[in-house]
Scaffold this motif. Structure first.
Motif, short mmCIF file in Angstrom:
data_model
loop_
_atom_site.label_atom_id
_atom_site.label_comp_id
_atom_site.label_asym_id
_atom_site.label_seq_id
_atom_site.Cartn_x
_atom_site.Cartn_y
_atom_site.Cartn_z
N UNK A 76 0.83 -1.21 0.00
CA UNK A 76 0.00 0.00 0.00
C UNK A 76 0.86 1.25 0.00
N UNK A 91 -5.22 -2.82 0.76
CA UNK A 91 -5.85 -1.96 1.76
C UNK A 91 -7.16 -2.57 2.30
N UNK A 92 -7.71 -3.52 1.58
CA UNK A 92 -8.96 -4.15 2.06
C UNK A 92 -8.69 -5.39 2.89
N UNK A 95 -7.13 -6.31 8.82
CA UNK A 95 -6.91 -5.18 9.72
C UNK A 95 -5.48 -4.69 9.57
N UNK A 96 -5.16 -3.52 10.13
CA UNK A 96 -3.77 -3.05 10.05
C UNK A 96 -2.78 -4.09 10.58
N UNK A 97 -3.14 -4.75 11.67
CA UNK A 97 -2.22 -5.74 12.24
C UNK A 97 -1.95 -6.88 11.26
N UNK A 98 -2.99 -7.31 10.57
CA UNK A 98 -2.84 -8.41 9.61
C UNK A 98 -2.08 -7.92 8.38
N UNK A 99 -2.37 -6.71 7.96
CA UNK A 99 -1.66 -6.16 6.79
C UNK A 99 -0.18 -5.98 7.08
N UNK A 100 0.17 -5.84 8.35
CA UNK A 100 1.58 -5.72 8.73
C UNK A 100 2.31 -7.05 8.65
N UNK A 101 1.58 -8.15 8.65
CA UNK A 101 2.21 -9.47 8.67
C UNK A 101 2.01 -10.25 7.39
N UNK A 182 -14.90 -2.82 7.72
CA UNK A 182 -13.48 -3.11 7.86
C UNK A 182 -13.37 -4.54 8.39
N UNK A 183 -12.18 -5.09 8.30
CA UNK A 183 -11.90 -6.40 8.88
C UNK A 183 -12.96 -7.43 8.49
N UNK A 184 -13.04 -7.71 7.22
CA UNK A 184 -14.08 -8.62 6.77
C UNK A 184 -13.56 -9.46 5.61
#
Lengths: 297, 794, 193
Positions: A76, A91-92, A95-101, A182-184
């Motif tokens: 992103x 971006x979809x 969550x931010x935490x998951x996108x970080x990993x 979000x988070x879906x």
């Protein structure tokens, strides 16, 4: 259970060759859920976190070579220009935490039809770089990668090293329907890329068939309609009837099921709406770019 | 007609800092933000074992056999228990009807029912062992709805019922039935110019508290057990646990561990007995922690319901009559179903004046997951339906929906359908006026100079619309909820208050068994003690069973009832302190004998403000400690045939206005604003009051647009027991929630307060639904509304 | 297996770790750090959020073996972490004004049953002050996520806050007071209080 911690890519390939049942774990966002919920007890876990080059990317002439573990957050933040569709899809993701990993390698490895990256990859076009100790590297075209529900073209001794995604030569869009803001997990998703250089349009549909698919009939129809009307050159607004037919053909290319996340009928319908909207957005953007370029010239 | 909130006059302690009416901060706040607050899942003990529960994989079946031999033989496994290992003849528990087996015997009645227990030295060992237990099921047909439950040849979910409801129900698969008949519906119907009918469906909602069911049972040297657990009512647990263990209650000590939310889901037992059984069998401490999957099976849910309503009105907008039937699915075990039936029926009219009603509410026994208490407790389902009816009537009459409601709004003095007069303020019309008067949020707030901000549009980050198909809608709703336990229940609480001098300061210690589940009861108890005792330092003793029962943290009752008990006990302590003062210092000043005395700011003062002495001097060398019970005014049972009776002690009212934006093509909803006005009687802690209202509002939003446990009607199995597929609102789904708090004192209640926790959960859902109907023009007779309902793609 | 890593600045060693254990389990059950919460164990609630080499992640989805040699910050270390950042500045330079004295915002003694005198980070104090804590089970994860947001973006818009916290579920508050808390922490930070 055994935990294998290769320090290099070569070690990882050797471990995978020795233990073909080993389950690779990178971001852990799929594998750990299955372990925590007692759905899976692999004999071996193969940790890929220590292999630094999996989190790197190179921007080449034609494509971006994206390491399998490059986190979605990095896509992103850093690849919005080269891979706009994938950046939007990233971006979809959860969550931010998951996108970080999490990274694209995990989406490809799991090959769930609901993986968020797939429609963007299908629309952009590209190849998956996989490797085994025995046979070395091979590049699998993304169109040939998905083989069934949660099945992909990998051999048991192979690991995903990177994905080569075609750099955008035109506007790309990505939409995903979920029942939360979000988070879906996707009820269904749609990716669309305009390729002005080849004067083609590519699509990708998620969660509306046993595998991620392209709406090929819709693409062919639209390619022909755009060509016929000289749209690529004259930059006219796409007529509502063309957009509608494109949307209908996208819906028709779905083969969805009813499940707790949505009905088959809704998925077909929503894919059509997203197809029409993303076509409008990308085409408007294309027309805008054309005007700007012409204006500057 | 009330116009504005005049705060109740408080004399005693009004000069003491940190008393009632102030937004003092949580006493447990520091521990909670540093990670040191010990929740039930955080308990740890040297040498402890992990307990695991094996649950049924089918909903309805005979158990042919259970083979535990392989599990028992595993290294690290200390015990495997089944029904045959239960130590006494008491093999069931239950809140009102003891129909729930501690472990399944011969039969399982719902998906996820506990069948066997394992204790092992690591959770993974316990899981593996549980997986090795072989249960042979012979499946039975499933009962899943009213038709299958009440068919003449229906299989009985419970054979041979002899509970106190079994005598008056029309079918053994009906847990309880409560009719309410008042006036003459047939005659009143004649006066109606318009009649509207509706059939409504309310989906199964989960409490989805974040802290999973968990606790630690430690065997004690006297053969007893000490259980640290997250619950809503320690003493109710104790009453159910001790007989199963075959121990006297004094040998089962219970201490409240940190509770990660409750919302009704911890009223019934979950792992309590199981952990104690394993601890007593192994002689070791046993910890049980459910994971999220298990949590969906480990507690009851909100009753899904079918509601059939008919209303009539005259053409000038006056309601003539109402007929309704409410069918609640209680699932396999009774839990709180009878009380939920009582609430649903007695509150089915809503906050309106209707003299002629014919009401029936029933709860079914089925093979679906057991349902029981959840915030709003029967009143939620009814509110969803009657508010939809109000909008339909207003539309049919061509009236403004708010005006129509105001025209029919109840007020103080209105007679409830049960014949009970409403004897405290009922500012229904005023609450509606207030939410309508609030400014509306700006249109197209998602537009920015850089284009559409998708985060503010339906679909959010998923980038589904840049404004296309988006239509705004506005909807209103209002509701009525009873406060406290009703229908003749002896609803009391107990407080023990001590006053002494510590370190040169007067200190009060408040000890109750109240379950602090996040609502802020501990904050309020300290405030009450300050106000009543004129001290600054208040210590809140951990809740346990070493003090009398506080009753349940439910029914919006704790501030009223345990708050009332703390107030009452503080008053007794104050009298005792003044008595000591008079004895010691009475001869120094005549006012000791003649004046009304108060405790303020650490001193004894006259009502004229004259200081008579310092508390530290009065109390020197003395400790005053009193434990006392306090109960609210008694209520009566509802007549089983007519539903008449003074069944409730207090009501709570809230109104909502929802503003939504709906992507009408994709069926996605974004709630833009959810404004609430609520009468709270007296806000003991305004910050906490607003927090409760906003939290309750959001749970109502959840069940409007996303939250539903989906049960397969063919198998009665739960299809989405996870946070991946049971969705609750994220911060991107939750709008701004402006709150207008009205304070009209209820003179019967301590400080004039009104229980507040549940009312906002009622009207939130129908307000959102009304707004979606307003945006889409669709009828929408079920909640939650899913995208397929808005796009005709069911 | 054995795992060595750093938690809140201290080297830690966990022994006899089962290979399927998560970082969350190791923190909670082996290292006596139960602040990170176990609400869903599937990455859908954010209650177990920790910083892994500075990055907010769900510790329930990190295999214990993956943290070998790495650096973890949990809610228990958040106050120290924020203090060090304020004293030492930070690599990105996006930390805003120096936070001189976090002690100023301690919980009021009269309200604090226990934990008095505990030094809190600005975001922890703001959560208490704004009423953002009810049952508190989501709080540790939200604090770690909020602290990281304010480190990256000292003046977030409401939409930025919502996006950054969209991976953290709260069931009690309806999020309004959480919004207030983050706004409050940002405002105090920018005033350099």
């Amino acid at each position: 259970m055994d935990f294998l911690r290769p320090a290099s890519w070569e070690e990882a390939l050797a471990a995978k060759a020795e233990h073909p049942t080993a389950v690779p774990i990178a971001g852990g966002t799929d594998v750990m859920v299955e372990i925590n919920f007692d759905h899976r007890r692999p004999e071996y876990l193969l940790d890929l976190n220590r292999i630094g080059d999996l989190t790197e990317w190179e921007i080449g002439e034609e494509s971006v070579r994206l390491g399998a573990s490059v986190p979605y957050t990095k896509i992103m933040e850093n690849l919005r220009a080269e891979l706009p569709g994938l950046a939007l899809a990233s971006h979809t993701v959860a969550s931010p935490q998951i996108r970080n990993r999490g990274g694209v390698g995990g989406n490809l490895g799991t090959a769930s039809p609901a993986g968020d990256a797939h429609p963007a990859l299908l629309a952009a076009g590209g190849e998956v770089e996989v490797e085994s100790a025995a046979r070395g590297t091979r590049l699998i075209p993304i169109d040939e990668f998905y083989k069934g529900v949660k099945r992909n073209a990998l051999e048991p001794d192979e690991l995903i090293r990177a994905v080569h995604v075609k750099k955008a030569d035109g506007p790309q869009q990505y939409s995903k329907v979920g029942t939360r803001n979000a988070m879906v997990i996707a009820v269904c998703a749609f990716g669309l890329a305009l390729h002005p250089e080849s004067r083609t349009v590519r699509t990708g549909i998620g969660s509306a068939a046993p595998t991620p698919v392209r709406a090929k009939a819709a693409e062919e129809f639209l390619n022909a309609a755009l060509e016929e009307g000289g749209f690529w050159d004259n930059g006219k607004i796409i007529t509502p009837s063309v957009a509608k037919q494109f949307a209908d053909l996208c819906s028709a290319s779905c083969n969805p099921i009813d499940d707790v996340r949505g009905t088959a009928s809704y998925r077909r319908h929503a894919v059509g709406v997203m197809a029409r909207r993303t076509l409008t957005w990308t085409w408007e953007s294309y027309r805008g770019t054309r005007r700007t370029t012409e204006g500057a010239a | 007609m009330p116009t504005n909130g005049a705060p109740t006059k408080i004399t005693q302690g009004s000069q003491t800092k940190g008393g009632i009416g102030e937004s003092t901060l949580r006493p447990d706040g520091t521990l909670k933000v540093t990670g040191e607050f010990a929740y039930s899942s955080d308990m740890w003990h040297e040498d402890m074992l992990w307990g695991q529960i094996l649950r049924s994989t089918v909903a309805h079946a005979e158990i042919v056999s259970i083979d535990i031999s392989e599990a028992l033989a595993m290294a690290g496994v200390y015990a495997v228990l089944t029904y045959d290992d239960l130590p006494t003849d008491v093999k069931n528990y239950g809140l009102e009807i003891q129909d729930t087996p501690v472990l399944a015997h011969g039969k399982v009645r719902h998906h996820g029912e506990p069948v066997a227990l394992v204790a092992a030295d690591h959770p993974e060992t316990a899981r593996r062992a549980a997986a090795k237990i072989k249960v042979d099921y012979k499946e039975l047909p499933v009962i899943t709805d009213e038709a299958s439950a009440t068919a003449p040849d229906a299989i009985l979910v419970h054979e041979g019922r002899d509970d106190h409801h079994s005598g008056h129900v029309p079918h053994p698969n009906i847990v309880h039935r409560q009719p309410i008949v008042r006036g003459n519906v047939a005659q009143a119907r004649e006066r109606a110019d318009v009649i509207v009918e509706g059939e409504y469906t309310f989906g199964m909602q989960d409490q989805a508290f974040l802290g999973p069911e968990s606790g630690l049972a430690v065997p004690e040297e006297d053969g007893g057990v000490h259980l640290y657990v997250a619950t809503q009512w320690l003493h109710s647990d104790l009453k159910q646990i001790a007989p199963v263990l075959g121990l006297p209650e004094e040998k089962v000590r219970m201490t409240l561990a940190g509770v990660g939310g409750a919302f009704g889901g911890r009223e019934d037992l979950s792992m309590q007995v199981h952990a104690c059984l394993l601890a007593l069998r192994t002689g070791k401490p046993v910890k049980i922690v459910y994971n999220r999957f298990e949590s969906f099976f480990g507690h009851v849910h909100r009753h899904p319901a079918k509601l059939y309503y008919e209303h009539g009105a005259t053409k000038d907008g006056k309601l003539t009559h109402m007929k309704c039937k409410i069918v609640l699915d209680g699932g396999a075990y009774a839990s709180a179903s009878p009380a939920v039936v009582g609430n649903a029926s007695s509150l089915s009219v809503g906050p309106y004046v209707i003299d002629d009603v014919d009401i029936e509410a029933i709860a079914l026994y089925t093979n679906n997951p057991p349902c029981g208490a959840m915030r709003g407790f029967g009143a939620v389902q009814a509110c969803f339906a009657y508010e939809a009816q109000m909008d339909k009537l207003a539309a049919k009459l061509g009236m403004d929906p708010v005006k129509f409601r105001q025209l029919n709004a109840m007020e103080q003095g209105t007679i409830m359908p049960t014949g009970q007069p409403v004897d405290s303020p009922a500012p229904v019309a005023e609450l509606l006026r207030r939410i309508k008067a609030m400014p509306l949020p700006p249109e197209r707030q998602w537009e920015s100079s850089e284009g559409a901000d998708v985060r503010q549009l339906p679909g959010g980050l998923s980038n589904t619309t840049h404004g296309e198909g988006v239509v705004r809608g506005v909807g209103y709703a209002v509701g009525i909820k009873n406060v406290g336990f009703s229908e003749g229940f002896d609803d009391y609480s107990t407080a023990k208050v001590r006053m002494e001098v510590i370190g040169g300061e007067p200190v009060a210690t408040v000890h109750t068994a109240m379950a602090e589940v996040g609502q802020g009861g501990v904050t309020v108890h300290a405030q009450i003690a300050r106000t009543e005792l004129g001290v600054t330092q208040v210590t809140i003793h951990p809740a346990d069973t070493q003090v009398g029962s506080a009753g349940s943290t439910s029914a919006s009752r704790q501030t009223y009832v345990t708050g009332g008990a703390v107030k009452h006990t503080c008053e007794l302590v104050r009298e005792k302190v003044l008595e000591i003062g008079r004895r010691r210092f009475g001869s120094y000043h005549p006012a000791w004998a003649t004046a009304e005395l108060l405790l303020e700011g650490g001193k004894v003062v006259t009502d004229g403000g004259e200081v008579l002495g310092d508390l530290i001097d009065v109390l020197e060398g003395e400790t005053v400690e009193i434990e006392a019970e306090w109960r609210h005014r008694p209520t009566e049972a509802f007549d089983l045939h007519t539903g008449q009776g003074n069944g409730h002690v207090q009501y709570s009212f809230a109104a909502h206005r929802a503003v939504v934006e709906v992507d009408t093509e994709l069926g996605l909803v974004k709630v833009i604003e959810l404004a609430c006005a609520q009468d709270v009687g007296k806000a003991l802690n305004p910050l906490s009051v607003i927090g409760q209202i906003q939290g309750g509002t959001t749970q109502g939003l959840g069940v409007a647009v996303m939250e539903e446990i989906i049960v397969d009607p063919k198998t009665a199995k739960v299809r989405n027991p996870s946070f991946t597929d049971y969705l609750i609102p994220t911060i991107l789904d939750t709008p701004t929630i402006p709150v207008d708090v009205l304070e009209l004192a209820d003179d019967h209640a301590p400080y004039g307060l009104r229980g507040i926790g549940e009312a906002p959960t009622l009207s939130s859902t129908p307000a959102v639904l009304a707004a979606i109907r307003n945006a889409t023009g669709l009828e929408l007779n079920r909640t939650p509304v899913r995208p397929e309902h808005l796009t005709g793609t069911v | 297996m054995r795992v060595n890593f750093t938690v809140n600045g201290r080297p830690q060693e966990a022994d006899d770790v089962w290979e399927g254990e998560s970082l969350l389990y190791v923190l909670r059950e082996r290292l006596g750090l139960p602040g990170s919460k176990n609400a869903c164990e599937q990455g859908e609630c954010g209650s177990c959020t920790v910083r892994l080499d500075g990055v907010p992640v769900c510790s329930c989805l990190v295999a214990a073996g993956q943290v070998e040699g790495r650096d973890v910050v949990t809610v228990e270390g958040l106050a120290d972490f924020a203090k060090q950042r304020s004293e030492g500045g930070c690599a990105t330079g996006a930390c805003g004004t120096t936070l001189q004295d976090a002690q100023q915002w301690q919980a009021k003694g009269t309200d604090s049953q226990t934990g008095e005198g505990t030094e809190l980070s600005p975001v922890q104090q703001a959560f208490i002050d704004a009423g953002a804590v009810q049952c508190g089970f989501c709080t540790p994860g939200l604090l770690v996520a909020s602290d990281e947001l304010l480190e990256r973006n000292p003046n977030p818009s409401d939409a930025d806050i919502r996006e950054a916290l969209s991976g953290n579920l709260c069931r009690c508050t309806g999020y309004e007071k959480i919004m207030d808390a983050v706004r409050l922490a940002a405002a105090r930070q920018s005033e350099g209080v």
